[in-house]
Design a protein around this motif. Structure first.
Motif, PDB file in Angstrom:
ATOM      1  N   PRO A  66       0.954  -0.936   0.154  1.00  0.00           N
ATOM      2  CA  PRO A  66      -0.076   0.230  -0.268  1.00  0.00           C
ATOM      3  C   PRO A  66       0.913   0.924  -0.567  1.00  0.00           C
ATOM      4  O   PRO A  66       0.104   2.378   0.035  1.00  0.00           O
ATOM      5  N   LYS A  70      -2.749   3.483  -8.147  1.00  0.00           N
ATOM      6  CA  LYS A  70      -3.586   3.396  -7.289  1.00  0.00           C
ATOM      7  C   LYS A  70      -3.368   2.163  -6.739  1.00  0.00           C
ATOM      8  O   LYS A  70      -2.961   0.975  -8.173  1.00  0.00           O
ATOM      9  N   LEU A  73      -4.691  -1.700  -6.509  1.00  0.00           N
ATOM     10  CA  LEU A  73      -5.077  -2.753  -7.776  1.00  0.00           C
ATOM     11  C   LEU A  73      -6.149  -3.828  -6.143  1.00  0.00           C
ATOM     12  O   LEU A  73      -5.383  -4.708  -5.963  1.00  0.00           O
ATOM     13  N   PRO A  74      -7.560  -3.633  -6.180  1.00  0.00           N
ATOM     14  CA  PRO A  74      -7.771  -4.963  -5.183  1.00  0.00           C
ATOM     15  C   PRO A  74      -7.617  -6.165  -5.581  1.00  0.00           C
ATOM     16  O   PRO A  74      -7.253  -6.653  -4.922  1.00  0.00           O
ATOM     17  N   GLU A  75      -7.362  -6.814  -6.795  1.00  0.00           N
ATOM     18  CA  GLU A  75      -6.373  -7.664  -7.352  1.00  0.00           C
ATOM     19  C   GLU A  75      -5.245  -8.227  -6.397  1.00  0.00           C
ATOM     20  O   GLU A  75      -4.895  -9.624  -6.213  1.00  0.00           O
ATOM     21  N   TRP A  76      -4.955  -7.113  -6.486  1.00  0.00           N
ATOM     22  CA  TRP A  76      -2.894  -7.214  -6.189  1.00  0.00           C
ATOM     23  C   TRP A  76      -3.334  -7.587  -4.661  1.00  0.00           C
ATOM     24  O   TRP A  76      -2.218  -8.769  -4.159  1.00  0.00           O
ATOM     25  N   ILE A  77      -4.150  -7.343  -3.923  1.00  0.00           N
ATOM     26  CA  ILE A  77      -4.515  -7.208  -2.246  1.00  0.00           C
ATOM     27  C   ILE A  77      -5.173  -8.688  -2.241  1.00  0.00           C
ATOM     28  O   ILE A  77      -4.597  -9.509  -1.237  1.00  0.00           O
ATOM     29  N   GLU A  78      -5.780  -9.261  -2.902  1.00  0.00           N
ATOM     30  CA  GLU A  78      -6.536 -10.949  -2.782  1.00  0.00           C
ATOM     31  C   GLU A  78      -4.938 -11.785  -3.265  1.00  0.00           C
ATOM     32  O   GLU A  78      -5.473 -12.914  -2.467  1.00  0.00           O
ATOM     33  N   GLU A  79      -4.758 -11.949  -4.588  1.00  0.00           N
ATOM     34  CA  GLU A  79      -3.605 -12.113  -4.241  1.00  0.00           C
ATOM     35  C   GLU A  79      -2.640 -12.553  -3.287  1.00  0.00           C
ATOM     36  O   GLU A  79      -2.010 -13.616  -3.279  1.00  0.00           O
ATOM     37  N   ASP A 129      -3.919 -12.108   0.141  1.00  0.00           N
ATOM     38  CA  ASP A 129      -4.412 -12.961   0.469  1.00  0.00           C
ATOM     39  C   ASP A 129      -4.273 -14.161   0.566  1.00  0.00           C
ATOM     40  O   ASP A 129      -4.103 -14.569   1.182  1.00  0.00           O
TER      41      ASP A 129
END
Length: 401
Positions: A232, A279, A281-287, A289
């Motif tokens: 982040p 910014k 991306l949500p998919e980076w955080i999801e991965e 996780d």
């Protein structure tokens, strides 16, 4: 502004391959001795020569950790090892001990990076090592963004920081707990991770009576740190002029290495494509996780008062299972050859995580063994399995679920 290097862990040759194929610019690894991951697979001399060849053929770099705190009897063998590393063509060595540093300077022309174990927490210490001939300083993990920025502004050496992975409860990893409790010295690469154990209190006059440290009925892991994740804050790190972003994890799985590297590769590249609009991306955080990890923390980078320890369990979370690696793909028959790493079966939904392409999911409808015999499951370690896939899949893709 130069694009920072993405530096990934390589616990063995397969992990080295995965790190580089999934986008790392460089890898760091250890030999069979003289590094702080003695329990890892590590590399003997023939393996290291193979690793150097593979890495350099991709136009990437390879660094070798020689970061133990040496004792007198170590130096004869250390001299031979350092000379071998120079002849092998490694791009740099990571050193924390001044004695090993001086020996490296005397015997070789190897580039030297100062390990995080050296505990560099200020610009004067960074300049001290730079003036002695260090090309890069791996900063201590106990630093804030402001401190990192000031060191960069006041020291001409390259700076490297950890951005992802497990954290050590001890200051820059300088811990005697393992040695005290087990006789295995963490400063020589033999850490038993005693900080992850469950502890109770014993009162002197009541031997044998154990009192829990915390409120949880299962005990408390009072020294059990969360895992670091600075994704982040990637824009701030890049703007500070850090030269290398390092992922921890030489003891971690291929699944972990590939997932973490691909996310940080995508994020770094995205920033340099358009810094103003960057910014997370949500998919980076999801991965991030999905790969094995403990709850994430920003550590010391942001002083927000967030608790950095976990009191319930020392085990990493797993939100996906790693089933295998794609070794071959036949575009005519849409068949992939999978090297099994976890049990899977017909009717199961899996996803393919690719080095460059998009992740996709499908149901396993049909598969055979390597001889072409139809099978309903793949229970054997590293069994080779052929299966139909719904879309073209890259070599080195990971099959997960």
């Amino acid at each position: 502004m130069n694009k920072p290097e993405l530096l990934a862990p390589a616990g063995n040759f397969e992990k080295l391959q995965a790190a580089l194929i999934y986008g790392a610019d460089a890898v760091y690894l250890g030999g069979k001795n003289f590094n702080l991951r003695a329990a890892g697979d590590n590399f003997d001399e023939p393996e290291l020569l193979k690793a150097v060849e593979f890495t350099h053929n991709l136009g990437k770099k390879i660094y070798v950790t020689v970061n133990i705190f040496a004792h007198n009897p170590d130096f004869d063998a250390l001299a031979d090892w350092l000379k071998f590393l120079e002849s092998a063509g490694v791009d740099a060595v990571l050193v924390s001990d001044p004695g090993i540093f001086s020996l490296t300077k005397e015997l070789t022309n190897l580039e030297i990076h100062i390990s995080t174990q050296a505990n560099v927490t200020n610009y004067r210490a960074a300049n001290f090592w730079q003036k002695l001939g260090a090309a890069r300083i791996v900063l201590a993990r106990e630093l804030s963004f402001a401190e990192i920025s000031e060191i960069k502004n006041r020291c001409p050496a390259e700076l490297e920081i950890f951005v992802h992975g497990a954290m050590c409860i001890s200051y820059s990893g300088r811990c005697w707990l393992s040695h005290y409790l087990t006789g295995r010295d963490g400063n020589l690469g033999e850490c038993t991770h005693s900080c992850r154990w469950k502890y109770n209190l014993v009162e002197e006059k009541r031997p044998g009576e154990f009192f829990e440290v915390g409120e949880d009925s299962r005990g408390a892991y009072v020294m059990n740190s969360k895992d670091l994740c600075l994704l982040p804050h990637l824009d701030k790190i890049i703007s500070a002029g850090v030269s290398s972003l390092k992922i921890e994890g030489r003891m971690k799985s291929v699944n972990y290495v590939a997932g973490a590297v691909k996310v940080y590769r995508a994020a770094i590249d995205s920033y340099f494509e358009n810094p103003q609009e960057f910014k997370i991306l949500p998919e980076w955080i999801e991965e991030l996780d999905k790969i094995p990890h403990r709850p994430y923390t920003t550590g010391f980078f942001v002083s927000d008062g967030e608790p950095t320890e976990i009191y319930e369990t020392s085990k990493p979370e797993r939100k996906s299972n790693f089933f295998g690696i794609v070794r071959e793909f036949d575009s005519i028959t849409s068949t992939a050859l999978i090297e099994q790493r976890g049990k899977f079966e017909v009717g199961q939904t899996v996803e393919f995580f690719q080095p460059h392409g998009k992740t996709f999911s499908q149901i396993i409808n049909f598969m055979t063994d390597i001889e072409g015999n139809e099978i309903s499951s793949a229970p054997h370690a590293q069994q080779l399995v052929k299966m139909k896939v719904d879309a073209p899949v890259e070599i080195w893709s990971l099959m997960r679920g």
